[in-house]
Design a protein around this motif. Structure first.
Motif, PDB file in Angstrom:
ATOM      1  N   ARG A 101      11.036 -35.925  30.214  1.00  0.00           N
ATOM      2  CA  ARG A 101      11.635 -35.711  31.586  1.00  0.00           C
ATOM      3  C   ARG A 101      12.591 -34.555  31.247  1.00  0.00           C
ATOM      4  O   ARG A 101      13.390 -34.694  30.093  1.00  0.00           O
ATOM      5  N   THR A 102      12.986 -33.622  32.075  1.00  0.00           N
ATOM      6  CA  THR A 102      13.681 -32.618  31.955  1.00  0.00           C
ATOM      7  C   THR A 102      15.314 -33.228  31.982  1.00  0.00           C
ATOM      8  O   THR A 102      15.499 -34.259  32.422  1.00  0.00           O
ATOM      9  N   ALA A 103      16.243 -32.097  31.740  1.00  0.00           N
ATOM     10  CA  ALA A 103      17.602 -32.768  31.761  1.00  0.00           C
ATOM     11  C   ALA A 103      17.985 -33.143  33.187  1.00  0.00           C
ATOM     12  O   ALA A 103      18.542 -34.253  33.482  1.00  0.00           O
ATOM     13  N   LEU A 104      17.533 -32.335  34.265  1.00  0.00           N
ATOM     14  CA  LEU A 104      17.890 -32.528  35.573  1.00  0.00           C
ATOM     15  C   LEU A 104      17.268 -34.043  36.110  1.00  0.00           C
ATOM     16  O   LEU A 104      17.752 -34.628  36.678  1.00  0.00           O
ATOM     17  N   GLU A 105      15.857 -34.212  35.478  1.00  0.00           N
ATOM     18  CA  GLU A 105      15.378 -35.493  35.904  1.00  0.00           C
ATOM     19  C   GLU A 105      16.006 -36.772  35.395  1.00  0.00           C
ATOM     20  O   GLU A 105      16.183 -37.749  35.891  1.00  0.00           O
ATOM     21  N   ASN A 106      16.580 -36.494  34.130  1.00  0.00           N
ATOM     22  CA  ASN A 106      17.184 -37.684  33.399  1.00  0.00           C
ATOM     23  C   ASN A 106      18.517 -37.918  34.333  1.00  0.00           C
ATOM     24  O   ASN A 106      18.996 -39.184  34.315  1.00  0.00           O
ATOM     25  N   VAL A 107      19.285 -37.027  34.766  1.00  0.00           N
ATOM     26  CA  VAL A 107      20.622 -37.165  35.341  1.00  0.00           C
ATOM     27  C   VAL A 107      20.351 -37.524  36.797  1.00  0.00           C
ATOM     28  O   VAL A 107      21.018 -38.354  37.354  1.00  0.00           O
ATOM     29  N   THR A 108      19.044 -37.249  37.377  1.00  0.00           N
ATOM     30  CA  THR A 108      18.755 -37.813  38.456  1.00  0.00           C
ATOM     31  C   THR A 108      18.616 -39.314  38.731  1.00  0.00           C
ATOM     32  O   THR A 108      18.637 -40.097  39.957  1.00  0.00           O
ATOM     33  N   MET A 142      13.570 -29.647  28.131  1.00  0.00           N
ATOM     34  CA  MET A 142      13.024 -31.145  27.755  1.00  0.00           C
ATOM     35  C   MET A 142      14.140 -31.711  26.774  1.00  0.00           C
ATOM     36  O   MET A 142      14.775 -30.708  26.048  1.00  0.00           O
ATOM     37  N   PRO A 143      14.512 -32.938  26.396  1.00  0.00           N
ATOM     38  CA  PRO A 143      15.457 -33.397  25.477  1.00  0.00           C
ATOM     39  C   PRO A 143      15.325 -32.681  24.019  1.00  0.00           C
ATOM     40  O   PRO A 143      16.064 -32.414  23.391  1.00  0.00           O
ATOM     41  N   ASP A 144      13.889 -32.579  23.687  1.00  0.00           N
ATOM     42  CA  ASP A 144      13.741 -32.114  22.614  1.00  0.00           C
ATOM     43  C   ASP A 144      13.882 -30.513  22.365  1.00  0.00           C
ATOM     44  O   ASP A 144      13.792 -29.938  21.126  1.00  0.00           O
ATOM     45  N   ARG A 145      14.222 -29.890  23.314  1.00  0.00           N
ATOM     46  CA  ARG A 145      14.778 -28.559  23.378  1.00  0.00           C
ATOM     47  C   ARG A 145      16.098 -28.233  23.431  1.00  0.00           C
ATOM     48  O   ARG A 145      16.451 -27.153  23.193  1.00  0.00           O
ATOM     49  N   LEU A 146      16.882 -29.400  23.145  1.00  0.00           N
ATOM     50  CA  LEU A 146      18.332 -29.175  23.203  1.00  0.00           C
ATOM     51  C   LEU A 146      19.002 -29.801  22.241  1.00  0.00           C
ATOM     52  O   LEU A 146      18.516 -30.539  21.315  1.00  0.00           O
ATOM     53  N   SER A 147      19.954 -28.966  21.925  1.00  0.00           N
ATOM     54  CA  SER A 147      20.717 -29.451  20.684  1.00  0.00           C
ATOM     55  C   SER A 147      21.481 -31.002  20.642  1.00  0.00           C
ATOM     56  O   SER A 147      21.386 -31.343  21.932  1.00  0.00           O
ATOM     57  N   GLY A 148      21.981 -31.329  19.671  1.00  0.00           N
ATOM     58  CA  GLY A 148      22.544 -32.701  19.704  1.00  0.00           C
ATOM     59  C   GLY A 148      23.726 -32.719  20.726  1.00  0.00           C
ATOM     60  O   GLY A 148      23.976 -33.735  21.647  1.00  0.00           O
ATOM     61  N   GLY A 149      24.394 -31.825  20.623  1.00  0.00           N
ATOM     62  CA  GLY A 149      25.569 -31.535  21.559  1.00  0.00           C
ATOM     63  C   GLY A 149      25.230 -31.557  23.100  1.00  0.00           C
ATOM     64  O   GLY A 149      25.737 -32.034  23.972  1.00  0.00           O
ATOM     65  N   GLU A 150      24.249 -30.910  23.235  1.00  0.00           N
ATOM     66  CA  GLU A 150      23.718 -30.570  24.766  1.00  0.00           C
ATOM     67  C   GLU A 150      23.132 -31.877  25.357  1.00  0.00           C
ATOM     68  O   GLU A 150      23.319 -32.294  26.292  1.00  0.00           O
ATOM     69  N   GLN A 151      22.347 -32.568  24.374  1.00  0.00           N
ATOM     70  CA  GLN A 151      21.879 -33.983  24.600  1.00  0.00           C
ATOM     71  C   GLN A 151      22.979 -34.855  25.017  1.00  0.00           C
ATOM     72  O   GLN A 151      22.905 -35.732  26.105  1.00  0.00           O
ATOM     73  N   GLN A 152      24.026 -35.011  24.424  1.00  0.00           N
ATOM     74  CA  GLN A 152      25.127 -35.911  24.802  1.00  0.00           C
ATOM     75  C   GLN A 152      25.774 -35.385  26.128  1.00  0.00           C
ATOM     76  O   GLN A 152      26.253 -36.311  26.575  1.00  0.00           O
ATOM     77  N   ARG A 153      25.848 -34.206  26.304  1.00  0.00           N
ATOM     78  CA  ARG A 153      26.238 -33.687  27.661  1.00  0.00           C
ATOM     79  C   ARG A 153      25.353 -34.130  28.740  1.00  0.00           C
ATOM     80  O   ARG A 153      25.897 -34.328  29.851  1.00  0.00           O
ATOM     81  N   VAL A 154      24.229 -34.019  28.454  1.00  0.00           N
ATOM     82  CA  VAL A 154      23.190 -34.791  29.535  1.00  0.00           C
ATOM     83  C   VAL A 154      23.396 -36.169  29.873  1.00  0.00           C
ATOM     84  O   VAL A 154      23.521 -36.706  30.870  1.00  0.00           O
ATOM     85  N   ALA A 155      23.737 -36.929  28.520  1.00  0.00           N
ATOM     86  CA  ALA A 155      23.696 -38.238  28.558  1.00  0.00           C
ATOM     87  C   ALA A 155      25.157 -38.486  29.448  1.00  0.00           C
ATOM     88  O   ALA A 155      25.266 -39.608  30.201  1.00  0.00           O
ATOM     89  N   ILE A 156      26.384 -37.677  29.284  1.00  0.00           N
ATOM     90  CA  ILE A 156      27.645 -37.769  29.816  1.00  0.00           C
ATOM     91  C   ILE A 156      27.270 -37.617  31.404  1.00  0.00           C
ATOM     92  O   ILE A 156      27.816 -38.223  32.420  1.00  0.00           O
ATOM     93  N   ALA A 157      26.566 -36.513  31.811  1.00  0.00           N
ATOM     94  CA  ALA A 157      26.382 -36.389  33.096  1.00  0.00           C
ATOM     95  C   ALA A 157      25.592 -37.327  33.821  1.00  0.00           C
ATOM     96  O   ALA A 157      25.886 -37.859  34.984  1.00  0.00           O
TER      97      ALA A 157
END
Length: 262
Positions: A101-108, A142-157
């Motif tokens: 799922r994309t970053a947008l789909e995860n946050v949605t 997609m999550p596997d295309r994001l760095s660790g810091g970016e993944q944490q930012r998605v999780a925060i969002a």
């Protein structure tokens, strides 16, 4: 009116064929709106149990928990679940993003449980939140295309997209390097300031804890206020878990103290 209050809270479990085990003992804690609290404790101190109580995931064995001055124990499981979903956002060490799922789909995802205008505007709300955490250009990654810091930012969002009144951060920088961890904490502080949410950060790192306005230490199930978590006694394990540069100085101090005691 306090946002969340724990009064004389105790949590006891009954392991199979063993005596009762008290994990938390007589915990008193009041969280005010816009508060910023840190709780430091090493593994086995009761941090996870306390987090479950603060997040309304569990009820105490004894004592009282109140949210908006209303006793939580009187709420049905369904009402407690709705209150948690609407008012509390969790930020964990593990990102727990949905792969594929994309970053947008995860946050949605959390907004799928909303109703009315929020439900119909869910994609725009999620996109705005990702923009707020600096990922407006990575909506479709997609999550596997994001760095660790970016993944944490998605999780925060994702944890903040419903506008929670309380943010519970459980070792939020544990899977990140020092610099990325500091930037993530700055981001959580900034978002909390903008939204007016209270924060409770549970960590083993005194330097992360020091960012808060009020500090507590959890040791063997007992919660006590401290003036400065970086000045509290540390075990050798806590020293090893700290940042390398700080650990060198701190371990020297610990060895000196141990040597004097010996």
């Amino acid at each position: 009116m306090s946002l969340l209050e724990l009064r004389e809270v105790t949590r006891t479990v009954l392991p199979p064929d063993q005596p009762a085990l008290t994990i938390l003992s007589g915990v008193d804690l009041t969280i005010e709106p816009r508060d910023h609290v840190s709780i430091v404790g090493r593994s086995g101190s009761g941090k996870s149990t306390l987090l479950n109580l603060l997040g309304l995931l569990d009820l105490p064995t004894s004592g009282e928990i109140s949210f908006d001055d209303a006793p939580v124990r009187r709420l049905s499981t369904a009402r407690r679940d709705r209150l948690r979903g609407a008012a509390i956002g969790f930020v964990f060490q593990q990102f727990n993003l949905l792969q594929g799922r994309t970053a947008l789909e995860n946050v949605t995802m959390p907004l799928l449980y909303s109703s009315g205008r929020t439900f119909w505007r869910r994609t725009k709300i999620a996109a705005d939140m990702l923009d707020l955490v600096g990922l407006g250009h990575r909506l479709h990654s997609m999550p596997d295309r994001l760095s660790g810091g970016e993944q944490q930012r998605v999780a925060i969002a994702r944890s903040l997209v419903r506008g929670p009144r309380l943010i519970l951060a459980d070792e939020p920088t544990g899977a990140l390097d020092l610099d990325t961890g500091q930037s993530v904490m700055e981001l959580i502080d900034e978002v909390a300031e903008r939204t007016g949410a209270a924060q409770v950060v549970i960590t083993h790192d005194p330097m992360i804890a020091r960012r808060a306005r009020r500090h507590f230490r959890l040791d063997r199930g007992i919660l006590t206020p401290v003036d400065d978590p970086t000045l509290e006694p540390r075990t050798r394990r806590e020293v090893r878990e700290m940042a390398p540069a700080e650990a060198t100085d701190a371990e020297t101090d610990v060895d000196a103290v141990v040597g004097e005691a010996g």
